[in-house]
Design an enzyme around this catalytic site. Structure first.
Site, short mmCIF file in Angstrom:
data_model
loop_
_atom_site.label_atom_id
_atom_site.label_comp_id
_atom_site.label_asym_id
_atom_site.label_seq_id
_atom_site.Cartn_x
_atom_site.Cartn_y
_atom_site.Cartn_z
N PHE A 140 0.85 -1.20 0.00
CA PHE A 140 0.00 0.00 0.00
C PHE A 140 0.89 1.25 0.00
CE2 PHE A 140 -2.91 3.06 2.07
CZ PHE A 140 -3.99 2.93 1.23
N ASP A 158 1.94 -5.01 8.74
CA ASP A 158 0.74 -4.19 8.66
C ASP A 158 -0.45 -5.12 8.50
OD1 ASP A 158 -1.38 -2.53 7.95
OD2 ASP A 158 -0.11 -1.13 6.85
N TYR A 193 -10.97 0.99 10.69
CA TYR A 193 -12.20 1.27 9.94
C TYR A 193 -12.51 0.26 8.84
CZ TYR A 193 -8.69 3.74 7.08
OH TYR A 193 -7.58 4.07 6.36
N LYS A 194 -11.66 -0.77 8.68
CA LYS A 194 -11.93 -1.77 7.65
C LYS A 194 -12.73 -2.91 8.28
CE LYS A 194 -8.06 -0.16 4.95
NZ LYS A 194 -6.61 -0.15 4.83
N ARG A 223 -12.26 -4.67 -7.24
CA ARG A 223 -11.94 -5.28 -5.95
C ARG A 223 -13.22 -5.54 -5.16
NH1 ARG A 223 -8.36 -2.52 -1.18
NH2 ARG A 223 -10.15 -1.12 -1.19
C1 LIG Z 1 -6.01 1.09 4.63
C2 LIG Z 1 -4.54 0.96 4.78
C3 LIG Z 1 -3.81 1.95 5.45
C4 LIG Z 1 -4.53 3.18 5.91
O1 LIG Z 1 -3.72 4.09 6.50
P1 LIG Z 1 -4.36 5.42 7.12
O2 LIG Z 1 -3.26 6.01 7.86
O3 LIG Z 1 -5.53 5.00 7.94
O4 LIG Z 1 -4.83 6.26 5.98
C5 LIG Z 1 -2.45 1.77 5.62
N1 LIG Z 1 -1.84 0.65 5.16
C6 LIG Z 1 -2.51 -0.31 4.51
C7 LIG Z 1 -1.81 -1.51 4.01
C8 LIG Z 1 -3.88 -0.17 4.29
O5 LIG Z 1 -4.54 -1.10 3.62
#
Ligand SMILES: *Cc1c(COP(=O)(O)O)cnc(C)c1O
Length: 423
Positions: free
Chosen positions: A130, A203, A228-229, A382
């Site tokens: 990401f 992560d 939030y996921k 997705r």
């Molecule tokens: C959703 C996601 C994030 C989100 O980071 P924020 O700081 O909440 O914007 C970070 N890393 C990964 C791999 C994600 O999927």
């Protein structure tokens, strides 16, 4: 494939996790396949947040920091999330955003490595990780005179085991890839990182609440994750951070704010870190967001008497397998390719399809029909599967709608072409 919609309905009737759906406020006429981006609103959340506002804030005011336990919410919710990811009580706190927590753990892990083995100057990650993870890691690498090296998934083990493994300081990976849904073998990669003398940072953004994670069994060093996921904490919910207890009194906090101090209310001019993971707090916790996050985490913990994460994982695998099978059989000849791994051990809780053209417009046309997935550039459709609230008939119906969109050419309509800011 001879499966019918009735067969899917029969599977729902036998599904021991089916009652968990009642915990959610699902809009009518929507099949929601985007819980990997923003989880659904739990039924409890509006009332709980209203109560925090009216009673704890409105009536009790500043006293609530003590009387309502506001001050210890990061730890209390942290202990709940710990149960979902194979961490112990007291090892995990809720704080800040995933990006910020990543900054904190990478800084800590790099500082520890540079104290022990100054010659190690490489952070290894995956090219399709990401973007925020890569941006944060690159920024830290620059600050520490290190370099970020990006590899393909199959190059990771050989890199760690190879002759140059001795220059690797950190292995930083997202357990489940956000775009493809491919899942890494956390235990094997962590073991290889350790054998090479490197530290493993994970992560869990697409893992926590979605797949079974056992941080202790994998012997991971640090982890961060998203609220939030799959944890259903609401838009921009606070994230979480974990450190293995073996690092507990060594790792430091680069954002040395007062809430991570050993005694914030002594108001001393010097910083003394709180013991253990509590030092990863920085500023004042966002109580309204935390209240919503706790409701979300509770919806996942509600599966514990029904088999917990193992049961959720097995339903999720059934759903993703069913979706991929149905797409291949019912949408054949329409240019859609399943790009998520078919091997259960390598697949998270999502299925991604790719198409040479029209991926964005097809997703938009599906959303127009109430089937909400998302698009990830350049060519990926997705679909996330949250076993807490999805039914097998939803999987069937989603593929039926997808078939209608591609077979009719409806997606070619100009109104599906314009890109919004959030895709
Ligand atoms: C959703 C996601 C994030 C989100 O980071 P924020 O700081 O909440 O914007 C970070 N890393 C990964 C791999 C994600 O999927």
């Amino acid at each position: 494939m001879s499966l019918t919609r009735d067969d899917c309905a029969a599977r729902d009737r036998k599904d021991p996790l089916a009652p968990l759906r009642e915990q959610f406020e699902l809009p009518h006429g929507v099949i929601y396949l985007d819980g990997n981006s923003l989880g659904v609103l739990p039924r409890e959340t509006p009332a709980r947040v209203a109560q925090v506002i009216a009673q704890e804030w409105g009536a009790d005011l500043i006293r609530s920091w003590n009387s309502a336990g506001w001050m210890t919410l990061p730890q209390r919710i942290g202990d709940k999330i710990a149960r979902l990811v194979g961490a112990g009580a007291g090892e995990l706190v809720v704080a800040d955003a995933t990006s910020i927590n990543l900054y904190k753990v990478l800084a800590a892990a790099l500082a520890m490595q540079q104290a022990d083995a100054p010659g190690r100057t490489v952070i290894v990650s995956e090219r399709s990780n990401f973007p925020t993870d890569l941006y944060i890691a690159d920024s830290l690498a620059q600050q520490h005179g290190c370099r970020l090296e990006l590899l393909e998934p199959e190059e990771l083990l050989p890199r760690l085991q190879g002759p140059h493994g001795a220059d690797v300081a950190l292995l930083m990976l997202t357990h489940v890839n956000y775009r493809t849904g491919r899942m890494h073998d956390m235990a094997a990669l962590t073991a290889a990182a350790h054998a090479a003398g490197a530290t493993a940072v994970w992560d869990l953004a697409h893992s926590a609440g979605a797949v079974a994670v056992d941080l202790h069994a994998a012997n991971a060093d640090f982890a961060v994750g998203c609220g939030y996921k799959y944890l259903n904490g609401g838009p921009g919910a606070p994230a979480f951070v974990w450190a293995h207890p073996r690092h507990a009194d060594r790792f430091r906090q680069p954002l040395s704010g007062w809430i991570g101090h050993a005694a914030p209310f002594e108001f001393t001019p010097d910083y003394r870190p709180a013991p253990g993971i509590a030092r990863y707090l920085c500023g004042t916790p966002p109580i309204l967001s935390m209240a919503a996050l706790e409701c979300g985490v509770d919806t996942v913990l509600a599966a514990e008497p029904l088999g917990g994460m193992a049961a959720l994982r097995s339903k999720s695998l059934e759903m993703t397998r069913l979706f991929a099978d149905l797409v291949e059989s019912r949408c054949a000849g329409h240019g859609l390719r399943v790009v998520s791994p078919r091997d259960d051990a390598l697949r998270g809780s999502q299925v991604c399809l790719a198409r040479d053209d029209g991926a964005y417009a097809i997703v938009q046309a599906l959303i127009g029909r109430g089937v909400i997935g998302d698009f990830r550039a350049p060519d990926v459709l997705r679909f996330g599967f949250t076993p807490l609230y999805l039914r097998f008939v939803d999987v069937w119906d989603a593929v039926e709608q997808l078939h209608q969109v591609v077979a009719s050419g409806e997606w070619c309509d100009a109104r599906f072409a314009a890109r919004a800011a959030v895709t």
